[in-house]
Design an enzyme around this catalytic site. Sequence first.
Site, PDB file in Angstrom:
ATOM      1  N   ALA A   1      37.066  -6.096 -31.727  1.00  0.00           N
ATOM      2  CA  ALA A   1      37.060  -7.409 -31.065  1.00  0.00           C
ATOM      3  C   ALA A   1      38.444  -7.846 -30.570  1.00  0.00           C
ATOM      4  O   ALA A   1      38.617  -8.121 -29.383  1.00  0.00           O
ATOM      5  CB  ALA A   1      36.442  -8.452 -31.994  1.00  0.00           C
TER       6      ALA A   1
ATOM      7  N   LYS B   1      29.198  -5.284 -36.106  1.00  0.00           N
ATOM      8  CA  LYS B   1      28.610  -3.978 -35.772  1.00  0.00           C
ATOM      9  C   LYS B   1      27.192  -3.841 -36.332  1.00  0.00           C
ATOM     10  O   LYS B   1      26.937  -4.214 -37.476  1.00  0.00           O
ATOM     11  CB  LYS B   1      29.528  -2.885 -36.339  1.00  0.00           C
ATOM     12  CG  LYS B   1      29.104  -1.460 -36.096  1.00  0.00           C
ATOM     13  CD  LYS B   1      28.790  -1.120 -34.656  1.00  0.00           C
ATOM     14  CE  LYS B   1      29.873  -1.458 -33.669  1.00  0.00           C
ATOM     15  NZ  LYS B   1      29.386  -1.485 -32.256  1.00  0.00           N
TER      16      LYS B   1
ATOM     17  N   ASP C   1      32.820  -9.863 -34.895  1.00  0.00           N
ATOM     18  CA  ASP C   1      33.062  -9.925 -33.447  1.00  0.00           C
ATOM     19  C   ASP C   1      32.962 -11.350 -32.938  1.00  0.00           C
ATOM     20  O   ASP C   1      33.562 -11.684 -31.919  1.00  0.00           O
ATOM     21  CB  ASP C   1      32.063  -9.033 -32.712  1.00  0.00           C
ATOM     22  CG  ASP C   1      32.501  -7.586 -32.823  1.00  0.00           C
ATOM     23  OD1 ASP C   1      32.264  -6.980 -33.875  1.00  0.00           O
ATOM     24  OD2 ASP C   1      33.148  -7.094 -31.877  1.00  0.00           O
TER      25      ASP C   1
ATOM     26  N   ARG D   1      38.507  -0.341 -28.456  1.00  0.00           N
ATOM     27  CA  ARG D   1      37.394  -1.090 -29.030  1.00  0.00           C
ATOM     28  C   ARG D   1      37.910  -1.963 -30.164  1.00  0.00           C
ATOM     29  O   ARG D   1      39.083  -1.929 -30.500  1.00  0.00           O
ATOM     30  CB  ARG D   1      36.280  -0.129 -29.488  1.00  0.00           C
ATOM     31  CG  ARG D   1      36.869   1.072 -30.211  1.00  0.00           C
ATOM     32  CD  ARG D   1      36.111   1.580 -31.342  1.00  0.00           C
ATOM     33  NE  ARG D   1      35.851   0.561 -32.326  1.00  0.00           N
ATOM     34  CZ  ARG D   1      36.709   0.186 -33.276  1.00  0.00           C
ATOM     35  NH1 ARG D   1      37.915   0.718 -33.371  1.00  0.00           N
ATOM     36  NH2 ARG D   1      36.364  -0.724 -34.147  1.00  0.00           N
TER      37      ARG D   1
ATOM     38  N   GLN E   1      32.257   4.782 -35.765  1.00  0.00           N
ATOM     39  CA  GLN E   1      33.609   4.219 -35.913  1.00  0.00           C
ATOM     40  C   GLN E   1      34.106   4.380 -37.353  1.00  0.00           C
ATOM     41  O   GLN E   1      35.309   4.512 -37.590  1.00  0.00           O
ATOM     42  CB  GLN E   1      33.613   2.729 -35.546  1.00  0.00           C
ATOM     43  CG  GLN E   1      33.425   2.445 -34.070  1.00  0.00           C
ATOM     44  CD  GLN E   1      31.972   2.199 -33.724  1.00  0.00           C
ATOM     45  OE1 GLN E   1      31.081   2.702 -34.391  1.00  0.00           O
ATOM     46  NE2 GLN E   1      31.737   1.422 -32.689  1.00  0.00           N
TER      47      GLN E   1
HETATM   48  O1  MRU Z   1      31.737  -1.654 -30.857  1.00  0.00           O
HETATM   49  P1  MRU Z   1      33.060  -1.862 -31.553  1.00  0.00           P
HETATM   50  O2  MRU Z   1      33.625  -0.621 -32.137  1.00  0.00           O
HETATM   51  O3  MRU Z   1      34.051  -2.586 -30.656  1.00  0.00           O
HETATM   52  O4  MRU Z   1      32.725  -2.835 -32.750  1.00  0.00           O
HETATM   53  C1  MRU Z   1      33.752  -3.249 -33.618  1.00  0.00           C
HETATM   54  C2  MRU Z   1      33.291  -4.096 -34.744  1.00  0.00           C
HETATM   55  O5  MRU Z   1      32.140  -4.412 -34.877  1.00  0.00           O
HETATM   56  C3  MRU Z   1      34.347  -4.594 -35.679  1.00  0.00           C
HETATM   57  O6  MRU Z   1      33.830  -4.752 -36.958  1.00  0.00           O
HETATM   58  C4  MRU Z   1      34.868  -5.944 -35.178  1.00  0.00           C
HETATM   59  O7  MRU Z   1      35.208  -5.875 -33.831  1.00  0.00           O
HETATM   60  C5  MRU Z   1      36.026  -6.431 -35.958  1.00  0.00           C
HETATM   61  S1  MRU Z   1      37.506  -5.504 -35.641  1.00  0.00           S
HETATM   62  C6  MRU Z   1      38.797  -6.315 -36.366  1.00  0.00           C
END
Ligand code: MRU
Length: 326
Positions: free
Chosen positions: A52, A241, A230, A50, A189
């Site tokens: 981005a 998120k 993201d 997981r 997370q």
């Molecule tokens: O659902 P996820 O865990 O993939 O969401 C991740 C996020 O929202 C992070 O803040 C985002 O991807 C930035 S990671 C460098």
Amino acid sequence: MTLTIQTSAIQYKDKVIQVLDQQRLPHDEVWVISTTPEEMVEIICSLKVRGAPLIGMAAILSLAQLAENGADMSEIRLAAQKLKQARPTAVNLAVYIDRVIHAAAQADDYRAEMIKAVQAIFDEDVQLCARVSEAGARLIQEGETLLTYCNTGSLATAGNGTALGVIKRAYELDKAIRVIACETRPVLQGGRLTTWELMKAQIPHTLICDNMVGHLMSLGKIDRVLVGADRIAANGDVANKIGTYSLAVLAQFHGIPFHVVAPYTTIDLHCPSGDCIVIEERPAQEVRGGWSPAETPVYNPAFDVTPARLVTSYILDSGVVKRVGP
Ligand code: MRU
């Protein structure tokens, strides 16, 4: 040319992809193997991998594996379409897949070009993480308490991370910081992954439930908020998120700087504003957990959009960009 990749959360060697299963962290460090794009779609959808940038890199690694196993371009294009649909909100997934397919389409030796393109994207992400971390660390003052959300570290990127990268770099520079990590319901997370990374880096931190943030801010216990992204729209609106928007509103109310930390690869200039960003909805069971009635209706959007006017600055690989305007 052979491809070998080694990050904290993904490995590729001798045509074998291994992914650190982030659903099992922090208690079990289990690596799962992906042998086909279909398996990788499942690994991405179930959040074993997981973040981005990392979901984009996991997907292109799966395409490289397919190419190294002798697939032709039509099979690779088909797999690319499936992988692209795994998760809709983070821009990196589609952008990285398009980059790799474009490189292959231009070349006689499409396998070699794909491998080169995949390697370049991994290498670039490490560099981008280092640059955002350096730029952000310069903003952090001695003794500050930094609040962060979700997981934006080496479990979400090929490098040391974005928002969490800034925190790690500030700590490396001997700034006496403290971190408040938000749990990040429903998948935790923050509570599971960010705490795991902070423990490993030995950075002083405290875990809180998401609904404690306003209370801490009202007591003057937070100096700065650092979050990842993201997808950043052309007007500066930020998808991140679910819960990020609430943090931004609270930060503005309390006069606390709210920074979005991201590499340029997260900016989507084709998307004029946050209204155009597709928000992924995820399974009800994530919200019900093991405690709510099994049939209780649930709404589970995985991301929200923070309007640009709530962002104090964007910490990018090109430097810190302050938002201007009302
Ligand atoms: O659902 P996820 O865990 O993939 O969401 C991740 C996020 O929202 C992070 O803040 C985002 O991807 C930035 S990671 C460098």
